[in-house]
Motif scaffolding. Structure first.
Motif, PDB file in Angstrom:
ATOM      1  N   LYS A 123      -4.666  -1.675  -1.854  1.00 48.37           N
ATOM      2  CA  LYS A 123      -5.384  -0.358  -1.793  1.00 48.37           C
ATOM      3  C   LYS A 123      -5.830   0.086  -3.248  1.00 48.37           C
ATOM      4  O   LYS A 123      -6.749   0.786  -3.529  1.00 48.37           O
ATOM      5  CB  LYS A 123      -4.455   0.734  -1.195  1.00 48.37           C
ATOM      6  N   LEU A 124      -4.679   0.032  -4.299  1.00 47.12           N
ATOM      7  CA  LEU A 124      -5.078   0.284  -5.551  1.00 47.12           C
ATOM      8  C   LEU A 124      -6.370  -0.322  -6.061  1.00 47.12           C
ATOM      9  O   LEU A 124      -7.105   0.391  -6.867  1.00 47.12           O
ATOM     10  CB  LEU A 124      -3.835  -0.180  -6.525  1.00 47.12           C
ATOM     11  N   ILE A 125      -6.576  -1.613  -5.565  1.00 45.80           N
ATOM     12  CA  ILE A 125      -7.638  -2.483  -6.314  1.00 45.80           C
ATOM     13  C   ILE A 125      -8.820  -2.026  -5.614  1.00 45.80           C
ATOM     14  O   ILE A 125      -9.957  -1.543  -6.369  1.00 45.80           O
ATOM     15  CB  ILE A 125      -7.381  -3.750  -5.952  1.00 45.80           C
ATOM     16  N   GLU A 126      -8.810  -1.439  -4.306  1.00 47.09           N
ATOM     17  CA  GLU A 126      -9.800  -1.112  -3.658  1.00 47.09           C
ATOM     18  C   GLU A 126     -10.251   0.212  -4.428  1.00 47.09           C
ATOM     19  O   GLU A 126     -11.507   0.621  -4.736  1.00 47.09           O
ATOM     20  CB  GLU A 126      -9.827  -0.785  -2.251  1.00 47.09           C
ATOM     21  N   GLU A 127      -9.367   1.136  -4.413  1.00 44.07           N
ATOM     22  CA  GLU A 127      -9.642   2.537  -5.097  1.00 44.07           C
ATOM     23  C   GLU A 127     -10.196   2.168  -6.507  1.00 44.07           C
ATOM     24  O   GLU A 127     -10.924   3.148  -7.057  1.00 44.07           O
ATOM     25  CB  GLU A 127      -8.248   3.129  -4.982  1.00 44.07           C
ATOM     26  N   SER A 128      -9.917   1.260  -7.244  1.00 43.45           N
ATOM     27  CA  SER A 128     -10.312   1.259  -8.550  1.00 43.45           C
ATOM     28  C   SER A 128     -11.800   0.727  -8.752  1.00 43.45           C
ATOM     29  O   SER A 128     -12.353   1.193  -9.885  1.00 43.45           O
ATOM     30  CB  SER A 128      -9.493  -0.161  -9.267  1.00 43.45           C
TER      31      SER A 128
END
Length: 281
Positions: A123-128
């Motif tokens: 999710k962190l990577i998607e949101e980045s």
């Protein structure tokens, strides 16, 4: 184009570096290590070295400067969510264009406690907003070596996962896909990297064929399983951890059916029998 491989001194990272150097110029490959001393051997092989630690946000910001494509090998359990946030935030700040991240099989559906940190990181990577591939790795065949060693020592292959199935494959096979991904091979944003899911009874049968040894295959209670590992020299806390993996497998956390792995590799996976022979040489 510059490439950074994290976890470079570990087994997975080492395999990935060796594959990657056959795909891109070695002068463009950077290996992340925790100290200059740990990077000596990699430098001697011709890799560039960067110093950084997931737990140290400032060191990660420095390490990803000038990097275009990042192979992000997940850290050890413990403080993983905080540490992984450091990596992703550093990558975003530095303008990294792509991340290949080693995740967990079926992370968005898995009930295993191991999956939570990986789903958090996805999710962190998607949101980045950074382009990415989630490499949802099933289970390394190497993970079973303590159980296999105990079986070969005692003559009894003891497991506690019931009829739960696992999509085993060799670590080098997972690492080859990771190297291909970070090198620029176009893959979907998620790859479910699982071998054909089979039971421990099938694994034990493959071990018998690989070694030519007769083994009693024993589906045991939890206590007997843990005691068998302790009797072969494993500390009790580690045996309890291995027992927790058995529970995950019994609950079908690793029973993931997907054709992604062989498609991504472009060739069949190594059979369990041949994989065991490779590991036991």
């Amino acid at each position: 184009m510059n490439y950074l491989v994290t976890g470079a001194t570990g087994g997975f990272g080492g395999y990935a570096l060796d594959f990657l150097k056959e795909m891109v110029p070695i002068s463009t490959i950077y290996a992340l290590v925790r100290s200059e001393e740990k990077g000596i051997e990699l430098k001697e092989k011709g890799f560039n070295v960067k110093i950084g630690d997931y737990a140290d946000a400032s060191s990660m910001k420095a390490a990803v400067q000038g990097i275009d494509r990042l192979l992000f090998v997940s850290g050890a359990p413990g403080n993983r969510q905080v540490e992984h946030r450091h990596v992703v935030e550093a990558a975003k700040e530095a303008g990294v264009s792509y991340i290949a991240y080693t995740s967990f099989a079926g992370a968005d559906k898995a009930t295993s406690p191991l999956a939570a940190d990986h789903l958090f990181t996805e999710k962190l990577i998607e949101e980045s907003g950074i382009a990415h591939t989630f490499l949802r790795n099933n289970w390394y065949l190497e993970n079973e070596m303590p159980i296999i060693g105990a079986a070969l020592n005692s003559g009894k292959f003891i497991y506690a996962a019931g009829n739960g199935k696992t999509g085993w494959a060799l670590k080098r096979e997972y690492a080859e896909v990771a190297a291909k991904a970070v090198s620029g091979t176009e893959y979907p944003s998620t790859l479910e990297l699982s071998g054909t899911p089979v039971t421990y009874e099938v694994l034990a049968s493959a071990l018998k064929k690989a070694t030519g040894k007769e083994l009693d295959i024993v589906g045991a209670e939890d206590r007997v399983f843990a005691e068998s590992l302790v009797a072969n020299g494993m500390p009790q806390p580690v045996a309890e951890m291995f027992l927790s993996f058995q529970h995950d497998i019994k609950n079908d956390s690793l029973d993931v059916v997907s054709s992604d792995f062989e498609k991504a590799l472009g060739k069949p996976l190594t059979s369990l029998e041949e994989g065991l022979k490779e590991l036991l040489i």
